[in-house]
Scaffold this active site. Structure first.
Site, PDB file in Angstrom:
ATOM      1  N   ASP A  83      -5.218  -8.570   1.447  1.00 22.37           N
ATOM      2  CA  ASP A  83      -6.366  -8.710   0.559  1.00 22.37           C
ATOM      3  C   ASP A  83      -6.082  -9.857  -0.394  1.00 22.37           C
ATOM      4  O   ASP A  83      -4.935 -10.250  -0.601  1.00 22.37           O
ATOM      5  CB  ASP A  83      -6.606  -7.407  -0.200  1.00 22.37           C
ATOM      6  CG  ASP A  83      -7.980  -7.363  -0.849  1.00 22.37           C
ATOM      7  OD1 ASP A  83      -8.780  -8.283  -0.595  1.00 22.37           O
ATOM      8  OD2 ASP A  83      -8.236  -6.420  -1.607  1.00 22.37           O
ATOM      9  N   ASP A 118     -13.704 -12.817  -3.045  1.00 25.12           N
ATOM     10  CA  ASP A 118     -15.083 -12.663  -3.496  1.00 25.12           C
ATOM     11  C   ASP A 118     -15.102 -12.187  -4.948  1.00 25.12           C
ATOM     12  O   ASP A 118     -14.054 -12.010  -5.570  1.00 25.12           O
ATOM     13  CB  ASP A 118     -15.817 -11.667  -2.595  1.00 25.12           C
ATOM     14  CG  ASP A 118     -15.116 -10.319  -2.541  1.00 25.12           C
ATOM     15  OD1 ASP A 118     -13.874 -10.305  -2.525  1.00 25.12           O
ATOM     16  OD2 ASP A 118     -15.797  -9.280  -2.517  1.00 25.12           O
ATOM     17  N   CYS A 273      -2.167  24.098   6.983  1.00 27.20           N
ATOM     18  CA  CYS A 273      -2.247  22.945   7.882  1.00 27.20           C
ATOM     19  C   CYS A 273      -1.042  22.983   8.805  1.00 27.20           C
ATOM     20  O   CYS A 273      -0.259  23.943   8.784  1.00 27.20           O
ATOM     21  CB  CYS A 273      -2.312  21.642   7.090  1.00 27.20           C
ATOM     22  SG  CYS A 273      -1.007  21.477   5.860  1.00 27.20           S
TER      23      CYS A 273
END
EC number: 2.4.2.48
Length: 495
Positions: A83, A118, A273
């Protein structure tokens, strides 16, 4: 660069993204690795994911702009994405680097996938300010586009900004799509994710998807929770990145497929889990050193994310992704609200959704969400102009599937032959003409409840007939000659 699509369902795809360092099977998630401090060894991450993302801006600051072999620094040999520091702009307002320089720097340090710098913003940004940032992002993207051939085969991501301003999203998407980037991305979703505004985020994705190149890969920044992944994929997102696995671990937050547990709230002796973490007694987890516990929970979170992506891929292959969304939507009200509202985008979803799958499965329809699915809308649009061979319609509710194999239908045809048009009343599709009854999925489904839209379609379709005979169906119409039949033999009195 090549993006090969293997399977589709809704707007979701299973595909292969080819990079200079290897192939990524999508949907794929890039775990975020901090180059300043690796809390989880790369070898552990590699057990679950074959790609990572790191922050090129941090590397730039650490080295003073000197290029290093980033894969060697991180002990990583597979696909690596970088990034550009846009997240730091979102958090702190600015970064001290030139947009062109940081893009070139990503190529120099050996990144396989880079991102232009950006100007992101959160969804509370005023419109005037958002417009200026979108315009500046487009200017930067145009400069980056001119450098694409000079970046050492690095794939480049073009982020699409616009916040919640749909006109800005559409403009940004159309402009960025023209510039030749290999991958597109939905920018600035972090705040929406943090506030569980899944419905707003998914609406943003839909508007981006509607305005970019159809087959281009789409990345969603910062999305790393099992709840949001299947919805984003269903709308056309192929790639994700997230640091959630380690951020949650630092706070003793444990991901499950349908929720997040805090360790302090666990009341059972073991976690519910089946990962490595779940075989350790909860008491032992609470008593172990914090750093050791962080590593265990982080690895568990990676395992859960991997499980979720595997489930999504399997669902796409089966053609049962919507059924999976039905299950997941009940985990959070905003997801359920969004699923019910998808009918507003029926044309977009129908455009992407394949009509058949190599291995077809029976579909499940539920009363509150059936109208949002693409299959009923596809049926209604196609039958709207279907030729009606007779002005007499016989509407029956047959229980056996396929409908045209039921004993009622076979007996009825022996009585009337071609003197009447037989239609089956279906609670999801409305009316199914006899000649299309075996087309998938008109007879290959199970439904709970009755769709109001299906009933409305039935009324509209029946306007094509002068006489309507009903058997075990209640469709009162004031403007037509409607005759209920007490038995199938009664049909001979009217034909």
């Amino acid at each position: 660069m090549s993006f090969e699509i293997i399977a589709k369902d809704l707007a979701g795809r299973v595909g292969k993204l080819y990079t200079k360092s290897g192939v990524i099977e999508t949907p794929a998630l890039f775990p975020v690795v901090d180059p300043r401090k690796q809390e989880l060894p790369s070898a552990v991450i590699e057990r679950y994911f074959g790609q990572i993302i790191t922050n090129a801006y941090f590397v730039y600051r650490l080295t003073g702009g000197r290029a290093v072999d980033i894969k060697k620094v991180l002990s990583w040999n597979a696909v690596l994405m970088t990034d550009s520091g846009a997240y730091q702009i979102l958090r702190y307002g600015s970064v001290e680097v030139d947009p062109d320089e940081i893009l070139q720097f990503q190529a120099r340090i050996g990144s396989d996938i880079g991102v232009i710098l950006d100007l992101p913003f959160d969804y509370e940004e005023p419109y005037e300010s958002a417009l200026l940032k979108v315009e500046e992002t487009i200017r930067r993207a145009k400069r980056a586009s001119a450098m694409l051939d000079k970046l050492e085969d690095m794939l480049v991501v073009g982020p699409i900004q616009g916040g919640l301003y749909l006109d800005l999203l559409a403009t940004s998407a159309r402009e960025i799509s023209k510039l030749g980037f290999h991958i597109f991305a939905v920018g600035s979703p972090t705040t929406l994710l943090e506030e569980y505004r899944f419905d707003l985020l998914l609406e943003v994705i839909l508007h981006v998807k509607a305005n970019i190149l159809r087959e281009a890969p789409l990345h969603l920044f910062g999305a790393g929770h099992p709840l949001v992944l299947p919805f984003a994929v269903a709308l056309g997102v192929d790639l994700f990145d997230s640091a959630s696995y380690i951020l949650y671990a630092r706070d003793d937050r444990i991901m499950l497929r349908d929720r997040t547990l805090r360790l302090e709230d666990v009341k059972t002796d073991y976690l519910p889990c089946s990962t490595k973490l779940c075989h350790k007694p909860v008491k032992e987890l609470r008593e172990m050193p914090h750093e050791e516990r962080i590593q265990l929970i982080a690895e568990h979170n990676l395992a859960i994310l991997r499980e979720e992506l595997l489930e999504i891929k399997q669902r796409i292959h089966e053609g049962t992704l919507w059924e999976y969304l039905e299950i997941k939507a009940r985990a959070h009200p905003t997801l359920y609200r969004f699923l019910r509202s998808l009918g507003r985008y029926k044309r977009l979803i129908e455009e992407y959704d394949p009509e058949t799958h190599p291995e077809t499965h029976g579909l499940f329809f539920y009363q509150d969400t059936a109208e949002s699915r693409p299959e009923p809308h596809r049926h209604w649009s196609r039958t709207a102009n279907l030729y009606t061979p007779s002005k007499v319609a016989i509407v029956i509710r047959a229980g056996e599937k396929p409908y045209n194999k039921s004993w009622e239908y076979r007996y009825l045809k022996s009585l009337v032959g071609d003197r009447a048009h037989v239609l089956f009343y279906d609670p999801v599709f409305g009316l199914v003409p006899e000649e299309v009854a075996e087309i998938y999925p008109l007879s290959q489904n199970e439904a709970e409840g009755e769709s109001e839209a299906a009933r409305a379609f039935a009324y509209e379709w029946l306007n094509n007939y002068d006489v309507i005979l009903l058997y075990r169906v209640d469709l009162p119409m004031l403007s037509k000659k409607v005759i209920p039949l007490r038995s199938l033999d009664d049909v001979l009195h009217y034909i």
